[in-house]
Scaffold this motif. Structure first.
Motif, short mmCIF file in Angstrom:
data_model
loop_
_atom_site.label_atom_id
_atom_site.label_comp_id
_atom_site.label_asym_id
_atom_site.label_seq_id
_atom_site.Cartn_x
_atom_site.Cartn_y
_atom_site.Cartn_z
N LYS A 145 0.82 -1.22 0.00
CA LYS A 145 0.00 0.00 0.00
C LYS A 145 0.86 1.27 0.00
O LYS A 145 0.39 2.32 -0.43
CB LYS A 145 -0.92 0.03 1.22
N CYS A 146 2.07 1.15 0.49
CA CYS A 146 2.96 2.31 0.60
C CYS A 146 3.89 2.46 -0.60
O CYS A 146 4.80 3.28 -0.59
CB CYS A 146 3.75 2.25 1.90
N GLY A 147 3.68 1.64 -1.63
CA GLY A 147 4.44 1.80 -2.86
C GLY A 147 5.72 1.01 -2.96
O GLY A 147 6.53 1.27 -3.85
N PHE A 148 5.92 0.06 -2.08
CA PHE A 148 7.09 -0.82 -2.17
C PHE A 148 6.85 -1.86 -3.24
O PHE A 148 5.74 -2.34 -3.42
CB PHE A 148 7.36 -1.50 -0.83
N THR A 149 7.92 -2.25 -3.93
CA THR A 149 7.87 -3.27 -4.97
C THR A 149 8.67 -4.48 -4.51
O THR A 149 9.81 -4.33 -4.07
CB THR A 149 8.49 -2.72 -6.28
N LYS A 150 8.07 -5.67 -4.65
CA LYS A 150 8.76 -6.89 -4.23
C LYS A 150 9.93 -7.16 -5.17
O LYS A 150 9.78 -7.14 -6.39
CB LYS A 150 7.82 -8.09 -4.23
N ILE A 151 11.11 -7.40 -4.58
CA ILE A 151 12.30 -7.72 -5.37
C ILE A 151 12.85 -9.11 -5.05
O ILE A 151 13.70 -9.61 -5.78
CB ILE A 151 13.40 -6.64 -5.20
N TYR A 152 12.36 -9.73 -3.98
CA TYR A 152 12.86 -11.06 -3.62
C TYR A 152 11.87 -11.73 -2.68
O TYR A 152 11.29 -11.09 -1.80
CB TYR A 152 14.22 -10.97 -2.93
N GLN A 153 11.68 -13.03 -2.86
CA GLN A 153 10.96 -13.85 -1.90
C GLN A 153 11.66 -15.19 -1.83
O GLN A 153 11.92 -15.81 -2.86
CB GLN A 153 9.50 -14.03 -2.30
N GLY A 154 11.99 -15.60 -0.61
CA GLY A 154 12.66 -16.87 -0.42
C GLY A 154 13.40 -16.90 0.89
O GLY A 154 13.15 -16.08 1.78
N PRO A 155 14.35 -17.83 1.03
CA PRO A 155 15.08 -17.93 2.28
C PRO A 155 16.00 -16.72 2.47
O PRO A 155 16.57 -16.20 1.51
CB PRO A 155 15.88 -19.22 2.15
N GLY A 156 16.12 -16.29 3.72
CA GLY A 156 17.01 -15.18 4.04
C GLY A 156 17.17 -15.03 5.53
O GLY A 156 16.41 -15.61 6.32
N ASN A 157 18.15 -14.26 5.92
CA ASN A 157 18.42 -14.01 7.34
C ASN A 157 17.39 -13.04 7.89
O ASN A 157 17.21 -11.95 7.36
CB ASN A 157 19.83 -13.44 7.50
N TYR A 158 16.71 -13.43 8.95
CA TYR A 158 15.75 -12.57 9.62
C TYR A 158 15.89 -12.79 11.11
O TYR A 158 15.71 -13.90 11.59
CB TYR A 158 14.32 -12.89 9.17
N GLN A 159 16.28 -11.74 11.82
CA GLN A 159 16.47 -11.83 13.26
C GLN A 159 17.45 -12.95 13.63
O GLN A 159 17.28 -13.66 14.60
CB GLN A 159 15.14 -12.04 13.99
N GLY A 160 18.49 -13.10 12.79
CA GLY A 160 19.54 -14.07 13.08
C GLY A 160 19.22 -15.51 12.73
O GLY A 160 19.98 -16.41 13.05
N LYS A 161 18.06 -15.73 12.09
CA LYS A 161 17.68 -17.09 11.71
C LYS A 161 17.34 -17.12 10.23
O LYS A 161 16.94 -16.13 9.64
CB LYS A 161 16.45 -17.56 12.51
N GLU A 162 17.50 -18.29 9.63
CA GLU A 162 17.11 -18.50 8.24
C GLU A 162 15.59 -18.66 8.21
O GLU A 162 15.04 -19.57 8.83
CB GLU A 162 17.79 -19.75 7.68
N GLU A 163 14.93 -17.73 7.51
CA GLU A 163 13.47 -17.71 7.44
C GLU A 163 13.04 -17.45 6.00
O GLU A 163 13.84 -17.00 5.18
CB GLU A 163 12.92 -16.58 8.33
N GLN A 164 11.78 -17.66 5.71
CA GLN A 164 11.20 -17.26 4.43
C GLN A 164 10.84 -15.78 4.54
O GLN A 164 10.02 -15.40 5.38
CB GLN A 164 9.96 -18.10 4.10
N ILE A 165 11.50 -14.97 3.71
CA ILE A 165 11.32 -13.52 3.79
C ILE A 165 10.80 -12.96 2.47
O ILE A 165 10.85 -13.62 1.44
CB ILE A 165 12.63 -12.80 4.16
N ILE A 166 10.33 -11.74 2.56
CA ILE A 166 10.01 -10.94 1.38
C ILE A 166 10.81 -9.66 1.51
O ILE A 166 10.83 -9.03 2.58
CB ILE A 166 8.50 -10.65 1.29
N LYS A 167 11.53 -9.31 0.44
CA LYS A 167 12.31 -8.08 0.41
C LYS A 167 11.70 -7.17 -0.65
O LYS A 167 11.47 -7.61 -1.79
CB LYS A 167 13.78 -8.37 0.09
N THR A 168 11.42 -5.92 -0.27
CA THR A 168 10.80 -4.95 -1.16
C THR A 168 11.65 -3.69 -1.20
O THR A 168 12.53 -3.50 -0.37
CB THR A 168 9.38 -4.61 -0.68
N ILE A 169 11.35 -2.83 -2.16
CA ILE A 169 12.07 -1.56 -2.27
C ILE A 169 11.09 -0.44 -2.60
O ILE A 169 10.12 -0.64 -3.34
CB ILE A 169 13.20 -1.63 -3.31
N TRP A 170 11.33 0.72 -1.99
CA TRP A 170 10.59 1.96 -2.27
C TRP A 170 11.58 2.95 -2.83
O TRP A 170 12.69 3.08 -2.31
CB TRP A 170 9.99 2.49 -0.98
#
Length: 174
Positions: A145-170
């Motif tokens: 809703k705030c205009g971010f565009t998804k650039i990645y979805q998959g495994p990634g570091n989140y809070q020091g653990k490997e998690e399924q994340i979504i990375k976006t950019i504004w």
């Protein structure tokens, strides 16, 4: 910082907010999605506020601001901009949390929408990343809703653990 909309105000912290910061840190969503922002006591929350206040005039933040409702004057959460860890210099990430009793009312979206242009102008930055757990559908929706565009979805570091994340950019085009 002092941004006022019809529903909320984004302002600077003061030490008298320690109780509300502590209370906001206790809800299930913050424990689940940002466990490093759960405080064990009002005193711990006060120490964090003191640190955050000391960062307002720095060049590298973090820049964390409370979100206050205009109708009740209650601190219901925060919006922030932090440098990404382990990334090249100049990459920034948005963060936000609205206390559980106030979610689903558009506060997070409203706060992020007005905060991004103001903080990007203050810091003279053109891009901001939004990174969240893929399962955090409410946060994903706020970013969309705030205009971010998804650039990645998959495994990634989140809070020091490997998690399924979504990375976006504004991107700031102004």
């Amino acid at each position: 910082m002092n941004i006022k909309t019809s529903h909320l105000t984004i302002t600077t912290f003061s030490l008298d907010m320690a109780q509300s910061v502590y209370e906001n840190s206790q809800d299930d969503d913050i424990r689940r999605f940002v466990p490093d922002e759960v405080y064990d006591s009002v005193e711990e929350a006060r120490e964090v506020i003191e640190f955050l206040m000391s960062r307002y005039e720095s060049a590298d933040g973090p820049f964390v601001y409370p979100v206050i409702t205009n109708d009740s004057g209650k601190n219901i959460g925060y919006v922030q901009l932090c440098k990404l860890e382990l990334e090249e210099e100049g990459n920034w990430e948005i963060g936000y949390h609205i206390a559980k009793n106030f979610t689903g009312k558009g506060f997070a979206t409203e706060a992020v929408k007005v905060f991004l242009p103001a903080i990007s102008k203050k810091l003279n930055i053109k891009e901001v990343y939004g990174i969240c757990l893929a399962e955090n559908t409410a946060s994903v929706r706020v970013l969309e809703k705030c205009g971010f565009t998804k650039i990645y979805q998959g495994p990634g570091n989140y809070q020091g653990k490997e998690e399924q994340i979504i990375k976006t950019i504004w991107k700031n085009y102004n």
